[in-house]
Design an enzyme around this catalytic site. Structure first.
Site, PDB file in Angstrom:
ATOM      1  N   ASP A  31      25.675 -30.222  41.999  1.00 52.16           N
ATOM      2  CA  ASP A  31      26.006 -31.439  42.745  1.00 52.16           C
ATOM      3  C   ASP A  31      26.489 -31.065  44.142  1.00 52.16           C
ATOM      4  OD1 ASP A  31      26.803 -34.575  41.747  1.00 52.16           O
ATOM      5  OD2 ASP A  31      27.669 -33.859  43.636  1.00 52.16           O
ATOM      6  N   ASN A  88      26.133 -42.389  34.615  1.00 52.29           N
ATOM      7  CA  ASN A  88      26.501 -43.665  35.222  1.00 52.29           C
ATOM      8  C   ASN A  88      25.275 -44.576  35.255  1.00 52.29           C
ATOM      9  OD1 ASN A  88      29.149 -42.761  35.787  1.00 52.29           O
ATOM     10  ND2 ASN A  88      28.430 -41.718  37.634  1.00 52.29           N
ATOM     11  N   GLU A  96      25.063 -44.202  41.915  1.00 50.39           N
ATOM     12  CA  GLU A  96      24.740 -44.199  43.348  1.00 50.39           C
ATOM     13  C   GLU A  96      23.309 -43.765  43.599  1.00 50.39           C
ATOM     14  OE1 GLU A  96      27.740 -41.898  45.290  1.00 50.39           O
ATOM     15  OE2 GLU A  96      29.259 -43.472  45.043  1.00 50.39           O
ATOM     16  N   VAL A  97      22.784 -42.899  42.764  1.00 48.49           N
ATOM     17  CA  VAL A  97      21.394 -42.451  42.913  1.00 48.49           C
ATOM     18  C   VAL A  97      20.591 -43.033  41.748  1.00 48.49           C
ATOM     19  CG1 VAL A  97      19.834 -40.485  43.007  1.00 48.49           C
ATOM     20  CG2 VAL A  97      22.090 -40.336  44.094  1.00 48.49           C
ATOM     21  N   HIS A 101      20.300 -39.297  35.767  1.00 51.41           N
ATOM     22  CA  HIS A 101      20.864 -37.944  35.856  1.00 51.41           C
ATOM     23  C   HIS A 101      22.096 -37.861  34.973  1.00 51.41           C
ATOM     24  CE1 HIS A 101      22.553 -40.405  39.103  1.00 51.41           C
ATOM     25  NE2 HIS A 101      23.689 -39.738  38.934  1.00 51.41           N
ATOM     26  N   HIS A 103      25.573 -35.833  34.534  1.00 54.00           N
ATOM     27  CA  HIS A 103      26.549 -34.937  35.153  1.00 54.00           C
ATOM     28  C   HIS A 103      27.098 -33.996  34.082  1.00 54.00           C
ATOM     29  CE1 HIS A 103      27.362 -37.431  38.890  1.00 54.00           C
ATOM     30  NE2 HIS A 103      26.841 -38.366  38.120  1.00 54.00           N
TER      31      HIS A 103
HETATM   32  P1  AMP Z   1      26.007 -41.082  40.516  1.00 57.26           P
HETATM   33  O1  AMP Z   1      27.204 -41.709  41.174  1.00 57.26           O
HETATM   34  O2  AMP Z   1      26.146 -40.921  39.040  1.00 57.26           O
HETATM   35  O3  AMP Z   1      24.729 -41.797  40.919  1.00 57.26           O
HETATM   36  O4  AMP Z   1      25.957 -39.606  41.052  1.00 57.26           O
HETATM   37  C1  AMP Z   1      25.141 -39.178  42.091  1.00 57.26           C
HETATM   38  C2  AMP Z   1      25.531 -37.756  42.366  1.00 57.26           C
HETATM   39  O5  AMP Z   1      24.510 -37.155  43.143  1.00 57.26           O
HETATM   40  C3  AMP Z   1      26.831 -37.616  43.166  1.00 57.26           C
HETATM   41  O6  AMP Z   1      27.743 -36.816  42.423  1.00 57.26           O
HETATM   42  C4  AMP Z   1      26.386 -36.927  44.461  1.00 57.26           C
HETATM   43  O7  AMP Z   1      27.344 -36.002  44.920  1.00 57.26           O
HETATM   44  C5  AMP Z   1      25.096 -36.251  44.030  1.00 57.26           C
HETATM   45  N1  AMP Z   1      24.132 -36.017  45.090  1.00 57.26           N
HETATM   46  C6  AMP Z   1      23.666 -36.914  45.990  1.00 57.26           C
HETATM   47  N2  AMP Z   1      22.747 -36.337  46.783  1.00 57.26           N
HETATM   48  C7  AMP Z   1      22.618 -35.053  46.361  1.00 57.26           C
HETATM   49  C8  AMP Z   1      21.821 -33.943  46.757  1.00 57.26           C
HETATM   50  N3  AMP Z   1      20.954 -34.035  47.777  1.00 57.26           N
HETATM   51  N4  AMP Z   1      21.967 -32.772  46.101  1.00 57.26           N
HETATM   52  C9  AMP Z   1      22.842 -32.660  45.088  1.00 57.26           C
HETATM   53  N5  AMP Z   1      23.604 -33.677  44.641  1.00 57.26           N
HETATM   54  C10 AMP Z   1      23.510 -34.847  45.282  1.00 57.26           C
END
Ligand code: AMP
Ligand code: ZN
Length: 119
Positions: A31, A88, A96-97, A101, A103
């Protein structure tokens, strides 16, 4: 693959990542903003927006993904002491993404899931 999805671009090799594990369908990478000494993300290479988008046709792929999460955690040396896994989902889940995924959070004791009483 979704052209405007950052994790699809990482899976395609178009955006660099600190890769931990890869096979035909799964990728694991560190991450960008670690919340714990080890904070690794495990994704399906295929664009699946979130957990709620899985259906019964995805059982084999989802099972493989989850088994690989455990494998990655072991290779990171986290298994003996343990680790937290988090998925999430959508707005209330804090996603957020929008690419499924998992964690893996480890390297220190992670606090309780709920930090204050009540709902
Ligand atoms: P979520 O809030 O569960 O969607 O988590 C998204 C995660 O993706 C966060 O912990 C970010 O720090 C991580 N993240 C976003 N962009 C990148 C990236 N380019 N490389 C690695 N991790 C990322
Ligand atoms: Zn994607």
């Amino acid at each position: 693959m979704s052209a405007d999805c950052i994790f699809c671009l990482i899976a395609a090799g178009s955006i660099p990542c600190d890769k931990v594990y890869e096979d035909d369908t799964v990728l694991a990478f560190q991450d960008l903003h670690p919340q714990t000494p080890t904070h690794t993300l495990v994704i399906p290479k295929r664009h699946i927006p979130c957990l709620d988008d899985l259906n019964e046709n995805d059982r084999n792929e989802a099972g493989h993904l989850l088994e690989r999460v455990a494998h990655v955690a072991r290779t990171l040396g986290l298994a003996e002491k343990g680790y937290r896994t988090v998925i999430n989902t959508r707005e209330h889940g804090g996603q957020e993404v929008d690419h499924l995924h998992i964690h893996i959070l480890g390297g220190r004791r992670v606090g309780p899931m709920v930090s204050r009483p009540g709902i």
